[in-house]
Scaffold this active site. Sequence first.
Site, PDB file in Angstrom:
ATOM      1  N   TYR A 134      12.388 -24.486  39.468  1.00 42.49           N
ATOM      2  CA  TYR A 134      13.628 -23.908  39.542  1.00 42.49           C
ATOM      3  C   TYR A 134      14.695 -24.797  39.654  1.00 42.49           C
ATOM      4  O   TYR A 134      15.762 -24.720  39.263  1.00 42.49           O
ATOM      5  CB  TYR A 134      13.587 -22.830  40.829  1.00 42.49           C
ATOM      6  N   ARG A 167      17.460 -18.476  44.487  1.00 39.19           N
ATOM      7  CA  ARG A 167      16.696 -19.537  44.864  1.00 39.19           C
ATOM      8  C   ARG A 167      16.961 -20.738  44.158  1.00 39.19           C
ATOM      9  O   ARG A 167      15.976 -21.656  44.156  1.00 39.19           O
ATOM     10  CB  ARG A 167      15.309 -18.675  44.577  1.00 39.19           C
ATOM     11  N   HIS A 199      15.040 -19.743  33.575  1.00 40.23           N
ATOM     12  CA  HIS A 199      15.070 -18.547  34.668  1.00 40.23           C
ATOM     13  C   HIS A 199      16.496 -17.976  34.760  1.00 40.23           C
ATOM     14  O   HIS A 199      17.457 -18.770  35.550  1.00 40.23           O
ATOM     15  CB  HIS A 199      14.219 -18.854  35.617  1.00 40.23           C
ATOM     16  N   ASP A 285       5.467 -13.475  32.033  1.00 42.63           N
ATOM     17  CA  ASP A 285       5.716 -13.822  33.669  1.00 42.63           C
ATOM     18  C   ASP A 285       4.471 -13.533  34.377  1.00 42.63           C
ATOM     19  O   ASP A 285       4.516 -13.179  35.646  1.00 42.63           O
ATOM     20  CB  ASP A 285       6.829 -13.055  33.927  1.00 42.63           C
TER      21      ASP A 285
END
Length: 391
Positions: A134, A167, A199, A285
């Site tokens: 991420y 996040r 993402h 996912d």
Amino acid sequence: MEKKIFKLLKNGTCYIPEFIGKKDILVVQNKIYKIENHIDESVVPDLEIIDCSGKIVCPGLIDQHIHITGGGGEEGPGSRIPEIMLSECLTAGITTAVGVLGADSITRNISGLLAKARALEEEGLNTYIYTGSYRIPTATLTGSVMSDIALIDKIIGVGEIAVSDHRSSHPSLDMLKAVASEARMGGLVGKKAGVVHIHVGDGKKGLEPVIELVANSDFPIEMFVPTHLNRNRTLFFQAIEYAKMGGNIDLTAGETNETGYAVPDALKLLADAGVDMDRVTVSSDANGSIPAKEGCGPGVGRADELINDIRSSILSGKLTVEQALKTVTVNVAKVLKLYPKKGVIRPGSDADILVFGKEDLKLDKVFVNGEQFVNNGKVQKWGRYEEKWHG
């Protein structure tokens, strides 16, 4: 039991994924050798014949976003999701899986992701992975996104880099450019796709960071693959505009209509909006965490949501068989530069083949590189640590 070198799939209604009618398909070891109206059974000695009469035959599914080492972890150690098992992919019709690390690059890492990909490959599945996670600076194996992609065979891009999500590291335009530059050069040197798999969360900016990146750089728009674009309606309509700019868009299976659009509805809306459907893909996912809803805890993404959504798209009449299959076969293969090896049934391509019931579209048979793993909807070959329970 000795494996047959020659297999003949007879009388199947073939979508390759384009419709070509009733054909015979000759498989030699792990490759498609010949596709004809009729192939004489006497031509090849020691031939295994698989009757596909009344069945649909198509390429295996390519899932470009699956948490093979498990996702979750945002609610503490007990919320970490276990690694995926081989049978979960096979019974979902997935013959090629691309692993992602996701949010947790603290208790998980790229070396573990690579090891799991190799383990699944040993068991029979086709696997690739993305380097990264991420946040930026992102997790890598060699210390560089560029080197990871260029030098590690299974690494085909970077992702999933998070934007518009609490996040994420809230990357600036320059930070995104730096990651994209490394992915681009790594792809060129390593002769890989070099994609940036992004993402996109439920944050206020939605797809804006990606659109800004494309508008203010010289990178080809095709190298970016934003995903989860059907998660809410505002984001989805941004995705329509992005696709019309020439961008690739990826939908997530298993989404409901409560906040966003389920895949069958999303695909129909995209087609009706005049989007080039060759730029649309769907991924599962799987093994990622699903946010908690009122009255229940967080869930886990399932691999079979992918095949269920494709089946529903067809049975509901929202898409033709060909239109729906493309989003999980040839379209993905082209984005990831796996075409024509993957995503199609044609002479010279890998023998990754699914056989479905013609009326109910229930999965009947799965072949990965010519080896049969599922027959009559039941797993014939389990993963190494599943054999204890099923073997």
